[in-house]
Design a protein around this motif. Structure first.
Motif, PDB file in Angstrom:
ATOM      1  N   VAL A  93       0.767  -1.105  -0.061  1.00  0.00           N
ATOM      2  CA  VAL A  93      -0.025  -0.058  -0.023  1.00  0.00           C
ATOM      3  C   VAL A  93       0.895   1.131  -0.181  1.00  0.00           C
ATOM      4  CG1 VAL A  93      -1.896  -1.285   1.137  1.00  0.00           C
ATOM      5  CG2 VAL A  93      -0.230   0.228   2.474  1.00  0.00           C
ATOM      6  N   SER A  94       0.302   2.205  -0.160  1.00  0.00           N
ATOM      7  CA  SER A  94       1.140   3.517  -0.461  1.00  0.00           C
ATOM      8  C   SER A  94       1.778   3.964   0.936  1.00  0.00           C
ATOM      9  CB  SER A  94       0.181   4.698  -0.953  1.00  0.00           C
ATOM     10  OG  SER A  94       0.835   5.965  -1.189  1.00  0.00           O
ATOM     11  N   GLY A  95       2.970   4.164   0.645  1.00  0.00           N
ATOM     12  CA  GLY A  95       3.726   4.715   1.843  1.00  0.00           C
ATOM     13  C   GLY A  95       4.254   3.642   2.917  1.00  0.00           C
ATOM     14  N   ASP A  96       3.728   2.751   2.914  1.00  0.00           N
ATOM     15  CA  ASP A  96       3.896   1.626   4.050  1.00  0.00           C
ATOM     16  C   ASP A  96       5.204   1.068   4.094  1.00  0.00           C
ATOM     17  OD1 ASP A  96       2.830   0.255   6.388  1.00  0.00           O
ATOM     18  OD2 ASP A  96       2.297  -1.602   5.002  1.00  0.00           O
ATOM     19  N   ARG A  97       5.943   0.690   5.202  1.00  0.00           N
ATOM     20  CA  ARG A  97       7.271   0.090   5.169  1.00  0.00           C
ATOM     21  C   ARG A  97       7.098  -1.517   4.939  1.00  0.00           C
ATOM     22  NH1 ARG A  97      11.338   2.714   7.384  1.00  0.00           N
ATOM     23  NH2 ARG A  97      10.836   4.818   8.416  1.00  0.00           N
ATOM     24  N   LYS A  98       6.080  -2.009   4.861  1.00  0.00           N
ATOM     25  CA  LYS A  98       6.049  -3.587   4.312  1.00  0.00           C
ATOM     26  C   LYS A  98       5.591  -3.686   2.762  1.00  0.00           C
ATOM     27  CE  LYS A  98       6.743  -4.900   8.725  1.00  0.00           C
ATOM     28  NZ  LYS A  98       7.896  -5.820   9.003  1.00  0.00           N
ATOM     29  N   GLU A  99       6.327  -4.495   2.266  1.00  0.00           N
ATOM     30  CA  GLU A  99       5.791  -4.976   1.111  1.00  0.00           C
ATOM     31  C   GLU A  99       6.266  -6.376   0.771  1.00  0.00           C
ATOM     32  OE1 GLU A  99       7.012  -0.854   1.160  1.00  0.00           O
ATOM     33  OE2 GLU A  99       8.544  -2.291   0.510  1.00  0.00           O
ATOM     34  N   ALA A 100       5.260  -7.022  -0.003  1.00  0.00           N
ATOM     35  CA  ALA A 100       5.843  -8.439  -0.570  1.00  0.00           C
ATOM     36  C   ALA A 100       6.027  -8.383  -2.087  1.00  0.00           C
ATOM     37  CB  ALA A 100       4.556  -9.095  -0.378  1.00  0.00           C
ATOM     38  N   LEU A 101       7.068  -9.539  -2.480  1.00  0.00           N
ATOM     39  CA  LEU A 101       7.215  -9.461  -3.846  1.00  0.00           C
ATOM     40  C   LEU A 101       6.703 -10.732  -4.048  1.00  0.00           C
ATOM     41  CD1 LEU A 101      11.433  -9.155  -3.423  1.00  0.00           C
ATOM     42  CD2 LEU A 101       9.512  -7.364  -3.732  1.00  0.00           C
ATOM     43  N   ILE A 102       6.339 -10.902  -5.575  1.00  0.00           N
ATOM     44  CA  ILE A 102       5.809 -12.036  -6.141  1.00  0.00           C
ATOM     45  C   ILE A 102       6.555 -12.147  -7.544  1.00  0.00           C
ATOM     46  CG2 ILE A 102       3.766 -10.723  -7.246  1.00  0.00           C
ATOM     47  CD1 ILE A 102       2.469 -13.344  -7.361  1.00  0.00           C
ATOM     48  N   ASN A 103       7.349 -13.430  -7.586  1.00  0.00           N
ATOM     49  CA  ASN A 103       7.915 -13.429  -8.750  1.00  0.00           C
ATOM     50  C   ASN A 103       7.230 -13.963 -10.033  1.00  0.00           C
ATOM     51  OD1 ASN A 103       7.962 -16.166  -8.607  1.00  0.00           O
ATOM     52  ND2 ASN A 103      10.080 -16.456  -7.985  1.00  0.00           N
ATOM     53  N   GLU A 104       7.892 -14.011 -11.290  1.00  0.00           N
ATOM     54  CA  GLU A 104       7.053 -14.713 -12.499  1.00  0.00           C
ATOM     55  C   GLU A 104       6.521 -16.122 -12.105  1.00  0.00           C
ATOM     56  OE1 GLU A 104       9.398 -14.521 -15.981  1.00  0.00           O
ATOM     57  OE2 GLU A 104      11.390 -14.956 -14.445  1.00  0.00           O
TER      58      GLU A 104
END
Length: 653
Positions: free
Chosen positions: A349-360
């Motif tokens: 989400v915008s501006g959050d410190r957490k992100e997930a990654l999804i690969n191909e």
């Protein structure tokens, strides 16, 4: 060929070449006089050296302070040394202060070519320890001549800021020793045991999996083998191939430099036989001891091969897993462990410190330097991995930063869609798996969601961060929640199973590879696992029965923060994210009638800029480049202003 035991004396080698012992270690510096050592600090860092109490007599004391600037400090001495093919350096060291990088450097007489051993984030203990650096651990660092070092002109020990701060380091008793090249060491090694071995014991070291040594079924269940390598040598571990029926369910390994002075280095109580990969990073010894503790059959043990592995086998945990992946079918491990590039995008989400990654391939890394969740399908008696299907990648509505990966096989389609929803500092990752029977007849299948100790980021995409494999110290299921502990000290990450699973199981690495279970349509037998080597795997199973054309949906949620709310209906989270992003991106008033894909691309790019922010901080990436620079921040801010986003730039400034 199956070799059986013969009642002869304990011996297990033929025509063994005996090498003369290597020369005694040469003392390069006792540090009774430190006047020939030169101290150097980078700008902003401070260093002082003095003579102090050492391990034996006097030693060198180095006091450093990096203040807030980082940098490095080092001590350097001119030394003339011709290097043989195989050698090692040893020195005593102790210290206090934060974790910083410890670099041992060799410079040629010109000082322009540098080779090093670079250990990152080293916490030095207050008690004296011995550090040993072998030829195979030294890598070219920089200079015009990248070949192996042949002549040393200077020796340097450097502390480079990692955590920074201030501290002290004591160094003493620096020595150098020649070793016989590994190729000249005799093989097979000498071996003895607690039971008669017979001449057939050479089958354990003949590099032939067809030959087998068996111990006497009437012997005591606990047995041991001692292996004498004839010289102290550096190695990275063992690969042991067992007899299919007579293997140990628990065994241990110890090493020693002198007979009887054993130190334990490995143990497991959950071996499943076939092949054991024993991870022994940077281990040096002359002797190894294999303790066979419990037999699966209760009728002795069978060993096909014991293969000593070079240092490179466990130079890093990624090297270790690369070896395992090379022995397995393609698709059993992430693509990068087969030295193939994989591409990915972020979900957040915008501006959050957490992100997930999804690969191909559809593997999802739930957080930075954390574990991943990888799907597999079991249908018609076969397991389907990313290598067995055709994959496509899309964004929701063609431009919203809600990615999806679709698998297509002969009879099943699997759609994998992660979406982040919630406010900054209170967000949750949702993942939806939708399985469709694309054929005309009913199908039974299993969807496996494997919790694996691998990041999406491959090993070569790193910048002062560890990528590739990552520890999982423990996994357990409590009701509808799976708890995944990435370190022994930190609180576990929760995975909420919004769709109840059919089965769940977890296993440490020592118990076998993932396909040893799911490849047979099974999950590990235990509901929890922990400890061991620290690379545990968990498996969530969903048993599916689908008529022709029928679909079913499985949902999980990963709350990123303590107390993060999550929707009872994940469909609502998806719609919430769609509405939020549409409202923000559709306001970018650009129209290119002949090329609407360019407008979609610009809107998607703005979205990813917003996701990669950490609160107000604009930065170019969510992992390796999770830093905010004036140059990149200024250019990105100009782009956002052009797109009409003023509040985000104002907050950044």
């Amino acid at each position: 060929m199956d070799f059986r035991l013969r009642p002869v004396a304990i011996i297990a080698t033929t025509a063994l070449l005996v090498l003369a012992s290597a020369a005694q270690a040469r003392l390069l510096d006792s540090f009774e006089d430190i006047s020939r050592w030169e101290a150097l600090a980078s700008e902003g860092a401070e260093i002082e050296i003095d003579s102090d109490t050492g391990f034996a007599g006097k030693g060198l004391r180095l006091d450093f302070n990096f203040h807030a600037t980082g940098g490095y400090v080092n001590v350097k001495k001119k030394i003339a040394l011709q290097l043989p093919e195989n050698y090692s350096f040893r020195y005593h060291i102790r210290g206090s202060g934060p974790a910083n990088n410890l670099e041992f450097k060799l410079l040629d007489p010109t000082g322009r070519n540098v080779w090093w051993r670079n250990d990152r984030a080293v916490v030095l203990e207050p008690e004296w320890q011995v550090r040993e650096i072998w030829q195979s651990q030294i890598r070219f660092a920089w200079g015009p001549n990248p070949g192996p070092p042949r002549q040393v002109g200077y020796l340097e020990i450097t502390i480079k800021a990692n955590k920074g701060g201030a501290g002290s380091v004591w160094i003493d008793e620096l020595s150098f020793q020649r070793h016989p090249p590994d190729a000249q060491l005799p093989w097979p090694p000498r071996v003895s045991g607690s039971v008669p071995l017979g001449p057939e014991a050479t089958a354990m070291f003949d590099r032939q999996l067809e030959t087998v040594w068996h111990s006497d079924a009437a012997s005591p269940e606990r047995q041991w083998l001692e292996i004498d390598l004839t010289e102290r040598r550096l190695y990275g571990g063992l690969i042991i191939d067992w007899d299919a029926q007579h293997y140990p369910t628990s065994f241990a390994i110890s090493v020693a430099d002198e007979p009887g002075q054993w130190r334990a280095v490995f143990s497991t109580t959950q071996s499943r036989g076939r092949r054991s990969y024993v991870y022994l990073p940077s281990t040096a010894s002359r002797y190894l001891r294999l303790d066979l503790l419990t037999s699966r059959s209760g009728a002795g043990y069978g060993i096909r091969e014991i293969a000593l592995q070079p240092y490179s086998f466990s130079e890093s945990i990624n090297s270790f897993f690369t070896t395992m992946a090379g022995d397995a079918r393609l698709g059993a491990y992430p693509k990068y462990l087969s030295e193939r590039q994989t591409y990915w995008t972020v979900a957040g989400v915008s501006g959050d410190r957490k992100e997930a990654l999804i690969n191909e391939e559809g593997m999802i890394e739930v957080d930075a330097q954390s574990f991943s969740i990888e799907p597999m399908l079991y249908v018609d008696g076969h397991i389907l991995t990313w290598n067995d299907v055709t994959t496509t990648q899309t964004l929701l509505d063609g431009y919203l930063p809600i990615p999806a990966v679709t698998w297509e096989s002969a009879s099943l389609r699997l759609e994998i869609q992660p979406v982040a929803a919630g406010g900054r500092g209170a967000s949750t990752l949702y993942v939806r798996y939708r399985v469709t029977n694309t054929g005309g007849i009913a199908k039974r299948a299993n969807l496996y969601l494997a919790i694996r100790p691998f990041q999406v980021n491959p090993p070569w995409q790193s910048l002062d961060t560890a990528t590739g494999a990552t520890p999982i110290w423990g996994i357990e299921r409590i009701g509808s929640t799976v708890l995944v502990r990435t370190t022994p000290e930190t609180p576990p990450q929760r995975i909420e199973l919004r769709t109840p699973p059919t089965r769940f199981g977890a296993a440490p690495l020592e118990e076998g590879g993932l396909l040893d279970f799911v490849g047979q349509g099974q999950v590990p037998p235990q509901p929890h696992a922990q400890g061991g080597m620290g690379f545990t795997t968990g498996v969530i199973e969903y048993g599916l029965e689908l008529d022709g054309g029928e679909s079913t949906t499985i949902d999980i949620a990963v709350p990123w923060y303590v107390g993060s709310p999550f929707e009872d209906d994940p469909s609502e989270a998806l719609e919430q994210a769609r509405r939020t992003w549409s409202a923000q991106l559709d306001g970018i008033g650009i129209e290119i009638s002949r090329h609407p894909e360019i407008v979609r691309l610009m809107r998607s790019t703005v979205a990813y800029i917003l996701i990669n922010r950490d609160e107000a901080a604009i930065q170019p990436g969510s992992r390796t480049y999770s830093r905010s620079w004036i140059r990149d921040g200024a250019l990105t801010s100009m782009a956002l202003l052009e797109m009409g986003l003023r509040d985000e730039v104002r907050e950044y400034l």
